[in-house]
Design an enzyme around this catalytic site. Structure first.
Site, PDB file in Angstrom:
ATOM      1  N   CYS A 146      13.354   0.843  -8.533  1.00 59.15           N
ATOM      2  CA  CYS A 146      12.387   1.191  -7.492  1.00 59.15           C
ATOM      3  C   CYS A 146      11.139   0.319  -7.620  1.00 59.15           C
ATOM      4  CB  CYS A 146      12.032   2.674  -7.607  1.00 59.15           C
ATOM      5  SG  CYS A 146      10.797   3.181  -6.406  1.00 59.15           S
TER       6      CYS A 146
ATOM      7  N   CYS B 250       7.860   2.121  -6.992  1.00 57.95           N
ATOM      8  CA  CYS B 250       7.413   3.015  -8.076  1.00 57.95           C
ATOM      9  C   CYS B 250       6.827   2.193  -9.230  1.00 57.95           C
ATOM     10  CB  CYS B 250       8.572   3.827  -8.657  1.00 57.95           C
ATOM     11  SG  CYS B 250       9.718   4.464  -7.466  1.00 57.95           S
ATOM     12  N   ASP B 251       7.484   1.098  -9.581  1.00 59.53           N
ATOM     13  CA  ASP B 251       7.187   0.434 -10.853  1.00 59.53           C
ATOM     14  C   ASP B 251       6.559  -0.949 -10.734  1.00 59.53           C
ATOM     15  OD1 ASP B 251       8.284   2.636 -12.147  1.00 59.53           O
ATOM     16  OD2 ASP B 251      10.309   1.818 -12.009  1.00 59.53           O
TER      17      ASP B 251
END
Ligand code: NAP
Length: 327
Positions: free
Chosen positions: A135, A138-139
């Site tokens: 992701c 997300c990261d």
């Protein structure tokens, strides 16, 4: 055992939209949230293409709005995961949860989505959250000025690689063939981005880390044409090689295609009378929040019709046949 008219399994845009429609139609509705409220969209930071938000929105905000709208009409969200379903004995369907609850539902809408596919190579599992990610939204933030590797050659790989250039110093896309599967539009943007490079005909064979920090440091690459292997330093490996539908729960009870996606007809109906499906559990092509929401609406309307039809049939059966008065 708790009794519901409609149970929705899954809480992504498909599930929450379905619940909005069924609860607004005065049908008692329970949504089993699963592991993550909102599913994949809740891990998407920027959502610019969901109609009605000219300034854009975020995945979590979109999900929260959808949840509130469904709850406004009476939908109940249960923070539990369905562990077992019995579709074989027909409606009402029996549903069991990991939390030990048992429900009975006249109709079920399946919206359990799909999960990112794994490479299945040494080091992958070990370094998830320590350099390996599925992701970018997300990261990506954790890889500012770092060297990033992306696995895959489809739309997801290129779209996420473009996003990752906001953070990384360089983004190298490793693809197993010499031509990309991604759309021409995305290819054009990726080729024009000076931070993005491509390594073709190559797979990642292993992800290696630093013993002291426990984070990713290197990948082992294999050129599939020459058979040559090499090691390349990298700080992060983002894997975008497609998705697997979460259909294992249904075993052989629902008809699935060769990739495991639930097969539905034009009314979102599965092979089981009274069980409908919506979103990525049946859709491997469009995979957009808006298409999932549209699917959820269609599945709910079909469910409402199916229940109404069933009730009118039952009433007809219950009504004694009145002989025509001979006089
Ligand atoms: P995809 O189109 O199935 O592409 C997966 C990519 O990963 C392919 O390039 C494939 O290689 C590669 N791959 C698969 N298994 C692999 C393995 N074990 N090792 C190495 N490489 C592997 O998946 P996706 O990119 O996630 O897209 C899925 C669907 O969502 C598509 O229909 C796509 O159009 C859609 N989507 C659209 C957008 C958008 O509209 N902007 C964004 C994201 C996704 P091969 O090419 O050799 O098979």
């Amino acid at each position: 055992m708790k009794r519901e008219r409609v149970v929705v399994i899954g809480s992504g845009p498909a599930g929450l939209t379905a619940a909005l429609y069924t609860s607004r139609a005065q049908l008692s509705t329970t949504v089993f949230v699963g592991k993550l409220l909102g599913g994949q969209i809740s891990t998407t930071h920027e959502v610019e293409n969901f109609p009605g938000f000219p300034q854009g929105t975020t995945g979590p905000e979109l999900v929260e709005n959808m949840k509130q709208q469904a709850e406004k009409f009476g939908a109940k969200l249960v923070w539990d995961t369905v562990s077992k379903v019995d579709f074989e004995h027909g409606s009402p369907f029996r549903i069991e949860t990991e939390g030990g609850e048992t429900y009975s539902a006249d109709a079920v809408i399946v919206t359990v989505g799909a999960n990112p596919r794994e490479l299945g190579i040494p080091g992958e599992k070990q370094y998830v959250g320590r350099g390996v990610s599925y992701c970018a939204t997300c990261d990506g933030f954790f890889f500012r000025n770092k060297t990033i590797t992306v696995a895959g050659g489809g739309d997801s790989a290129l779209q996420e690689a473009l996003f990752l250039t906001k953070f990384g110093k360089t983004v190298n896309i490793v693809h197993r063939r010499d031509s990309l599967r991604a759309s021409v539009a995305l290819q054009t943007r990726a080729f024009a981005n000076p931070k993005i490079s491509f390594t073709y005909d190559t797979v990642i064979e292993e992800i290696k880390g630093d013993a002291t920090t426990g984070t990713v440091k290197q990948i082992v690459l294999k050129n599939l044409k020459t058979g040559e292997t090499s090691e390349q330093p990298t700080d992060g490996v983002f894997i975008f090689i497609g998705y697997d539908p979460n259909s294992r729960l249904f075993g052989t009870q629902l008809a699935l295609d060769h990739s495991g996606y639930v097969v539905i007809d034009g009314h979102m109906a599965t092979n089981v009378d009274g069980v409908f499906a919506a979103g990525e559990i049946h859709d491997s092509i469009f995979r957009q929040a808006i298409t999932a929401a549209g699917d959820g609406c269609k599945a709910a309307l079909s469910t409402i019709n199916w229940l109404a039809q069933r009730e009118s049939n039952l009433q007809t059966l219950d009504t004694p046949v009145v002989e025509a008065n001979p006089q």
